[in-house]
Scaffold this motif. Sequence first.
Motif, PDB file in Angstrom:
ATOM      1  N   ALA A  43       0.838  -1.209   0.000  1.00  0.00           N
ATOM      2  CA  ALA A  43       0.000   0.000   0.000  1.00  0.00           C
ATOM      3  C   ALA A  43       0.868   1.252   0.000  1.00  0.00           C
ATOM      4  CB  ALA A  43      -0.941  -0.005   1.198  1.00  0.00           C
ATOM      5  N   CYS A  44       1.959   1.244   0.762  1.00  0.00           N
ATOM      6  CA  CYS A  44       2.875   2.385   0.776  1.00  0.00           C
ATOM      7  C   CYS A  44       3.538   2.571  -0.578  1.00  0.00           C
ATOM      8  CB  CYS A  44       3.927   2.203   1.873  1.00  0.00           C
ATOM      9  SG  CYS A  44       3.266   2.423   3.535  1.00  0.00           S
ATOM     10  N   LEU A  45       3.920   1.477  -1.213  1.00  0.00           N
ATOM     11  CA  LEU A  45       4.515   1.552  -2.545  1.00  0.00           C
ATOM     12  C   LEU A  45       3.524   2.140  -3.546  1.00  0.00           C
ATOM     13  CD1 LEU A  45       6.964   0.840  -4.387  1.00  0.00           C
ATOM     14  CD2 LEU A  45       5.840  -1.362  -4.782  1.00  0.00           C
ATOM     15  N   ILE A  46       2.304   1.644  -3.525  1.00  0.00           N
ATOM     16  CA  ILE A  46       1.260   2.143  -4.436  1.00  0.00           C
ATOM     17  C   ILE A  46       0.991   3.622  -4.179  1.00  0.00           C
ATOM     18  CG2 ILE A  46      -1.206   1.975  -4.998  1.00  0.00           C
ATOM     19  CD1 ILE A  46      -0.877  -1.105  -4.396  1.00  0.00           C
ATOM     20  N   LEU A  47       0.896   3.996  -2.923  1.00  0.00           N
ATOM     21  CA  LEU A  47       0.657   5.392  -2.560  1.00  0.00           C
ATOM     22  C   LEU A  47       1.813   6.268  -3.043  1.00  0.00           C
ATOM     23  CD1 LEU A  47      -1.516   6.879  -0.589  1.00  0.00           C
ATOM     24  CD2 LEU A  47       0.495   7.121   0.828  1.00  0.00           C
ATOM     25  N   GLY A  48       3.045   5.776  -2.890  1.00  0.00           N
ATOM     26  CA  GLY A  48       4.201   6.525  -3.365  1.00  0.00           C
ATOM     27  C   GLY A  48       4.207   6.688  -4.873  1.00  0.00           C
ATOM     28  N   VAL A  49       3.919   5.605  -5.584  1.00  0.00           N
ATOM     29  CA  VAL A  49       3.857   5.682  -7.056  1.00  0.00           C
ATOM     30  C   VAL A  49       2.807   6.704  -7.464  1.00  0.00           C
ATOM     31  CG1 VAL A  49       3.206   4.426  -9.158  1.00  0.00           C
ATOM     32  CG2 VAL A  49       4.739   3.354  -7.498  1.00  0.00           C
ATOM     33  N   PHE A  50       1.669   6.676  -6.805  1.00  0.00           N
ATOM     34  CA  PHE A  50       0.620   7.652  -7.118  1.00  0.00           C
ATOM     35  C   PHE A  50       1.121   9.078  -6.860  1.00  0.00           C
ATOM     36  CE2 PHE A  50      -2.766  10.496  -5.919  1.00  0.00           C
ATOM     37  CZ  PHE A  50      -3.585  10.408  -7.028  1.00  0.00           C
ATOM     38  N   GLY A  51       1.791   9.268  -5.725  1.00  0.00           N
ATOM     39  CA  GLY A  51       2.311  10.594  -5.405  1.00  0.00           C
ATOM     40  C   GLY A  51       3.316  11.086  -6.428  1.00  0.00           C
ATOM     41  N   GLY A  52       4.198  10.193  -6.873  1.00  0.00           N
ATOM     42  CA  GLY A  52       5.160  10.568  -7.899  1.00  0.00           C
ATOM     43  C   GLY A  52       4.497  10.876  -9.221  1.00  0.00           C
ATOM     44  N   TRP A  53       3.516  10.064  -9.590  1.00  0.00           N
ATOM     45  CA  TRP A  53       2.767  10.282 -10.826  1.00  0.00           C
ATOM     46  C   TRP A  53       2.000  11.601 -10.766  1.00  0.00           C
ATOM     47  CZ3 TRP A  53      -2.643  10.553 -10.986  1.00  0.00           C
ATOM     48  CH2 TRP A  53      -3.204  10.608 -12.265  1.00  0.00           C
ATOM     49  N   ALA A  54       1.390  11.881  -9.607  1.00  0.00           N
ATOM     50  CA  ALA A  54       0.545  13.065  -9.453  1.00  0.00           C
ATOM     51  C   ALA A  54       1.325  14.363  -9.606  1.00  0.00           C
ATOM     52  CB  ALA A  54      -0.150  13.031  -8.092  1.00  0.00           C
ATOM     53  N   THR A  55       2.622  14.307  -9.405  1.00  0.00           N
ATOM     54  CA  THR A  55       3.467  15.496  -9.534  1.00  0.00           C
ATOM     55  C   THR A  55       3.344  16.127 -10.914  1.00  0.00           C
ATOM     56  OG1 THR A  55       5.043  14.491  -8.007  1.00  0.00           O
ATOM     57  CG2 THR A  55       5.858  16.314  -9.330  1.00  0.00           C
ATOM     58  N   PHE A  56       3.106  15.310 -11.921  1.00  0.00           N
ATOM     59  CA  PHE A  56       3.126  15.794 -13.302  1.00  0.00           C
ATOM     60  C   PHE A  56       1.740  15.886 -13.937  1.00  0.00           C
ATOM     61  CE2 PHE A  56       7.102  13.563 -12.429  1.00  0.00           C
ATOM     62  CZ  PHE A  56       7.992  14.598 -12.640  1.00  0.00           C
ATOM     63  N   LYS A  57       0.695  15.699 -13.177  1.00  0.00           N
ATOM     64  CA  LYS A  57      -0.651  15.658 -13.753  1.00  0.00           C
ATOM     65  C   LYS A  57      -1.475  16.870 -13.325  1.00  0.00           C
ATOM     66  CE  LYS A  57       0.400  11.887 -15.680  1.00  0.00           C
ATOM     67  NZ  LYS A  57       0.822  11.920 -17.039  1.00  0.00           N
ATOM     68  N   SER A  58      -2.580  17.067 -14.023  1.00  0.00           N
ATOM     69  CA  SER A  58      -3.461  18.190 -13.718  1.00  0.00           C
ATOM     70  C   SER A  58      -4.171  17.967 -12.385  1.00  0.00           C
ATOM     71  CB  SER A  58      -4.505  18.370 -14.822  1.00  0.00           C
ATOM     72  OG  SER A  58      -5.475  17.344 -14.750  1.00  0.00           O
ATOM     73  N   THR A  59      -4.530  19.048 -11.747  1.00  0.00           N
ATOM     74  CA  THR A  59      -5.168  18.992 -10.440  1.00  0.00           C
ATOM     75  C   THR A  59      -6.485  18.220 -10.483  1.00  0.00           C
ATOM     76  OG1 THR A  59      -4.204  21.145  -9.981  1.00  0.00           O
ATOM     77  CG2 THR A  59      -5.915  20.410  -8.497  1.00  0.00           C
ATOM     78  N   ASP A  60      -7.274  18.406 -11.534  1.00  0.00           N
ATOM     79  CA  ASP A  60      -8.564  17.718 -11.634  1.00  0.00           C
ATOM     80  C   ASP A  60      -8.389  16.204 -11.748  1.00  0.00           C
ATOM     81  OD1 ASP A  60      -9.874  20.140 -11.509  1.00  0.00           O
ATOM     82  OD2 ASP A  60     -10.074  20.330 -13.694  1.00  0.00           O
TER      83      ASP A  60
END
Length: 127
Positions: A43-60
């Motif tokens: 779960a921590c790995l998945i959450l981290g991947v999401f956080g890294g991915w979210a850095t480059f995506k639109s807010t919506d």
Amino acid sequence: MNNLIIVFVGGGLGSLARYGIGKVFSQWPSVFPFGTLTANILACLILGVFGGWATFKSTDLVAASRLFVVVGFCGGFSTFSSFSNETIQLFLHDHWFEAGTNILVSIIACFAATFLGIWLGKTFLAI
């Protein structure tokens, strides 16, 4: 209402995944709670991947995805309450080494998995 459905579906899938991990590890007799540890690290790995991915995506896009992945799936998949209960049960049954190991490994491995996930998300999902 859509947000509730997104969280509900994500949480249901996370809970099913947690149940599956528990079933796999229940086949190996051990006092150590490997199922909970594995679920929390993943779960921590998945959450981290999401956080890294979210850095480059639109807010919506991040807001809707966050509800599904972070609040729903990871919320249903990871389990601090089980970690706490299993660790206390280890202490109560005089499995001091296993309890201490569970605490240390959980903290170190979960932080490492989150860090690794952020790096992976930023490095490989920055498309």
